[in-house]
Write a protein that holds these residues in place. Sequence first.
Motif, PDB file in Angstrom:
ATOM      1  N   PHE A  36       0.833  -1.199   0.000  1.00 11.96           N
ATOM      2  CA  PHE A  36       0.000   0.000   0.000  1.00 11.96           C
ATOM      3  C   PHE A  36       0.871   1.254   0.000  1.00 11.96           C
ATOM      4  CE2 PHE A  36      -2.660  -3.187   2.117  1.00 11.96           C
ATOM      5  CZ  PHE A  36      -3.847  -3.062   1.416  1.00 11.96           C
ATOM      6  N   PRO A  37       0.558   2.217  -0.853  1.00 10.97           N
ATOM      7  CA  PRO A  37       1.360   3.442  -0.863  1.00 10.97           C
ATOM      8  C   PRO A  37       1.121   4.336   0.357  1.00 10.97           C
ATOM      9  CG  PRO A  37      -0.362   3.553  -2.536  1.00 10.97           C
ATOM     10  CD  PRO A  37      -0.423   2.185  -1.933  1.00 10.97           C
ATOM     11  N   PHE A  38      -0.005   4.134   1.047  1.00  8.75           N
ATOM     12  CA  PHE A  38      -0.327   4.965   2.209  1.00  8.75           C
ATOM     13  C   PHE A  38      -0.606   4.070   3.407  1.00  8.75           C
ATOM     14  CE2 PHE A  38      -1.609   7.204  -1.613  1.00  8.75           C
ATOM     15  CZ  PHE A  38      -0.884   8.377  -1.481  1.00  8.75           C
ATOM     16  N   VAL A  39       0.234   4.172   4.433  1.00 11.14           N
ATOM     17  CA  VAL A  39       0.074   3.375   5.653  1.00 11.14           C
ATOM     18  C   VAL A  39       0.252   4.299   6.853  1.00 11.14           C
ATOM     19  CG1 VAL A  39       0.942   1.435   7.020  1.00 11.14           C
ATOM     20  CG2 VAL A  39       0.976   1.299   4.520  1.00 11.14           C
ATOM     21  N   LEU A  40      -0.693   4.200   7.783  1.00 10.34           N
ATOM     22  CA  LEU A  40      -0.602   4.933   9.040  1.00 10.34           C
ATOM     23  C   LEU A  40      -0.507   3.929  10.180  1.00 10.34           C
ATOM     24  CD1 LEU A  40      -3.502   7.509   8.501  1.00 10.34           C
ATOM     25  CD2 LEU A  40      -1.050   7.938   8.248  1.00 10.34           C
ATOM     26  N   ALA A  41       0.169   4.304  11.239  1.00  8.68           N
ATOM     27  CA  ALA A  41       0.264   3.454  12.425  1.00  8.68           C
ATOM     28  C   ALA A  41      -0.030   4.290  13.660  1.00  8.68           C
ATOM     29  CB  ALA A  41       1.657   2.839  12.535  1.00  8.68           C
ATOM     30  N   ALA A  42      -0.821   3.728  14.546  1.00  8.26           N
ATOM     31  CA  ALA A  42      -1.122   4.372  15.823  1.00  8.26           C
ATOM     32  C   ALA A  42      -1.047   3.307  16.894  1.00  8.26           C
ATOM     33  CB  ALA A  42      -2.520   4.981  15.795  1.00  8.26           C
ATOM     34  N   GLY A  43      -0.486   3.662  18.018  1.00  7.72           N
ATOM     35  CA  GLY A  43      -0.418   2.634  19.042  1.00  7.72           C
ATOM     36  C   GLY A  43       0.075   3.108  20.376  1.00  7.72           C
ATOM     37  N   ASP A  44       0.189   2.127  21.237  1.00  4.68           N
ATOM     38  CA  ASP A  44       0.642   2.345  22.595  1.00  4.68           C
ATOM     39  C   ASP A  44       2.153   2.517  22.623  1.00  4.68           C
ATOM     40  OD1 ASP A  44      -1.990   1.998  23.601  1.00  4.68           O
ATOM     41  OD2 ASP A  44      -1.752  -0.168  23.418  1.00  4.68           O
ATOM     42  N   LEU A  49       3.888  -3.695  26.758  1.00  6.12           N
ATOM     43  CA  LEU A  49       2.894  -4.546  26.121  1.00  6.12           C
ATOM     44  C   LEU A  49       1.721  -3.665  25.700  1.00  6.12           C
ATOM     45  CD1 LEU A  49       1.962  -7.457  25.486  1.00  6.12           C
ATOM     46  CD2 LEU A  49       0.905  -7.488  27.740  1.00  6.12           C
ATOM     47  N   GLY A  50       1.262  -3.802  24.472  1.00  8.60           N
ATOM     48  CA  GLY A  50       0.171  -2.955  24.005  1.00  8.60           C
ATOM     49  C   GLY A  50      -0.299  -3.343  22.629  1.00  8.60           C
ATOM     50  N   ASN A  51      -0.803  -2.367  21.893  1.00  4.68           N
ATOM     51  CA  ASN A  51      -1.355  -2.588  20.559  1.00  4.68           C
ATOM     52  C   ASN A  51      -0.871  -1.515  19.600  1.00  4.68           C
ATOM     53  OD1 ASN A  51      -3.354  -4.793  20.875  1.00  4.68           O
ATOM     54  ND2 ASN A  51      -4.207  -3.381  22.376  1.00  4.68           N
ATOM     55  N   THR A  52      -0.733  -1.912  18.350  1.00  2.00           N
ATOM     56  CA  THR A  52      -0.528  -0.977  17.260  1.00  2.00           C
ATOM     57  C   THR A  52      -1.620  -1.254  16.242  1.00  2.00           C
ATOM     58  OG1 THR A  52       1.859  -0.829  17.561  1.00  2.00           O
ATOM     59  CG2 THR A  52       1.008  -0.235  15.392  1.00  2.00           C
ATOM     60  N   ILE A  53      -2.279  -0.204  15.803  1.00  4.36           N
ATOM     61  CA  ILE A  53      -3.303  -0.354  14.771  1.00  4.36           C
ATOM     62  C   ILE A  53      -2.752   0.249  13.486  1.00  4.36           C
ATOM     63  CG2 ILE A  53      -5.645   0.211  14.037  1.00  4.36           C
ATOM     64  CD1 ILE A  53      -6.426   0.388  16.964  1.00  4.36           C
ATOM     65  N   PHE A  54      -2.769  -0.553  12.419  1.00  5.65           N
ATOM     66  CA  PHE A  54      -2.334  -0.091  11.107  1.00  5.65           C
ATOM     67  C   PHE A  54      -3.558   0.213  10.262  1.00  5.65           C
ATOM     68  CE2 PHE A  54       1.355  -2.675  12.347  1.00  5.65           C
ATOM     69  CZ  PHE A  54       2.366  -1.762  12.118  1.00  5.65           C
ATOM     70  N   PHE A  55      -3.453   1.279   9.479  1.00  7.04           N
ATOM     71  CA  PHE A  55      -4.470   1.669   8.500  1.00  7.04           C
ATOM     72  C   PHE A  55      -3.738   1.783   7.168  1.00  7.04           C
ATOM     73  CE2 PHE A  55      -5.446   3.425  12.621  1.00  7.04           C
ATOM     74  CZ  PHE A  55      -6.789   3.131  12.807  1.00  7.04           C
ATOM     75  N   SER A  79     -11.126   2.865  17.564  1.00  2.00           N
ATOM     76  CA  SER A  79     -10.342   2.844  16.326  1.00  2.00           C
ATOM     77  C   SER A  79     -10.247   4.236  15.722  1.00  2.00           C
ATOM     78  CB  SER A  79     -10.970   1.890  15.307  1.00  2.00           C
ATOM     79  OG  SER A  79     -10.880   0.568  15.761  1.00  2.00           O
ATOM     80  N   LEU A  80     -11.334   4.977  15.782  1.00  2.00           N
ATOM     81  CA  LEU A  80     -11.315   6.337  15.238  1.00  2.00           C
ATOM     82  C   LEU A  80     -10.374   7.233  16.037  1.00  2.00           C
ATOM     83  CD1 LEU A  80     -15.132   6.730  14.548  1.00  2.00           C
ATOM     84  CD2 LEU A  80     -13.322   6.188  12.905  1.00  2.00           C
ATOM     85  N   ASP A  81     -10.381   7.094  17.349  1.00  2.00           N
ATOM     86  CA  ASP A  81      -9.454   7.870  18.185  1.00  2.00           C
ATOM     87  C   ASP A  81      -8.011   7.523  17.855  1.00  2.00           C
ATOM     88  OD1 ASP A  81     -11.562   9.126  19.430  1.00  2.00           O
ATOM     89  OD2 ASP A  81     -11.549   7.775  21.167  1.00  2.00           O
ATOM     90  N   GLN A  82      -7.725   6.227  17.682  1.00  4.20           N
ATOM     91  CA  GLN A  82      -6.376   5.793  17.319  1.00  4.20           C
ATOM     92  C   GLN A  82      -5.984   6.374  15.964  1.00  4.20           C
ATOM     93  OE1 GLN A  82      -4.354   4.594  19.391  1.00  4.20           O
ATOM     94  NE2 GLN A  82      -4.665   2.440  19.824  1.00  4.20           N
ATOM     95  N   LEU A  83      -6.892   6.338  15.018  1.00  9.49           N
ATOM     96  CA  LEU A  83      -6.593   6.838  13.677  1.00  9.49           C
ATOM     97  C   LEU A  83      -6.270   8.331  13.693  1.00  9.49           C
ATOM     98  CD1 LEU A  83      -6.311   6.570  10.662  1.00  9.49           C
ATOM     99  CD2 LEU A  83      -8.792   6.590  10.460  1.00  9.49           C
ATOM    100  N   ARG A  84      -6.994   9.083  14.479  1.00 12.28           N
ATOM    101  CA  ARG A  84      -6.731  10.529  14.545  1.00 12.28           C
ATOM    102  C   ARG A  84      -5.320  10.828  15.057  1.00 12.28           C
ATOM    103  NH1 ARG A  84     -12.245  10.234  16.374  1.00 12.28           N
ATOM    104  NH2 ARG A  84     -13.598  11.016  14.732  1.00 12.28           N
TER     105      ARG A  84
END
Length: 125
Positions: A36-44, A49-55, A79-84
């Motif tokens: 993917f040409p566009f990838v975002l990552a948000a996480g702890d 120990l935690g989570n990373t959410i990729f978009f 998920s929306l809060d993480q994305l922001r």
Amino acid sequence: SIADHLTPEGVMTMNVVTFPRNRAVAGLAQALRSVFPFVLAAGDDPSRLGNTIFFASRQSLEPSVAAEVLARQGAPARSLDQLRRAQPVMVDSAVTPLTDDRNPIEVHLAARSFEFRVLPSYLSP
């Protein structure tokens, strides 16, 4: 590939459990970036120990715009809060992307799981 199953404006999201000193997440980020040409990552905090959410998407992913799109599709508020708060994933040639031929996540998870199963000496019988 996942990209083949998305509409042109589709966004792939993935939640990954992160462990301290886990290099596999960086490899996963680079694997996504290779597709993917566009990838975002948000996480702890990556040191805990935690989570990373990729978009990931083939279309530009401005965090606030992507959050609006996902909100219209009924995405959970967390998920929306993480994305922001997400940051772009840049291509990093020093990190080897995970592939079908090179995927050490199971090795990393097994090693970390063993660390959590070993009782501290003061709790051992």
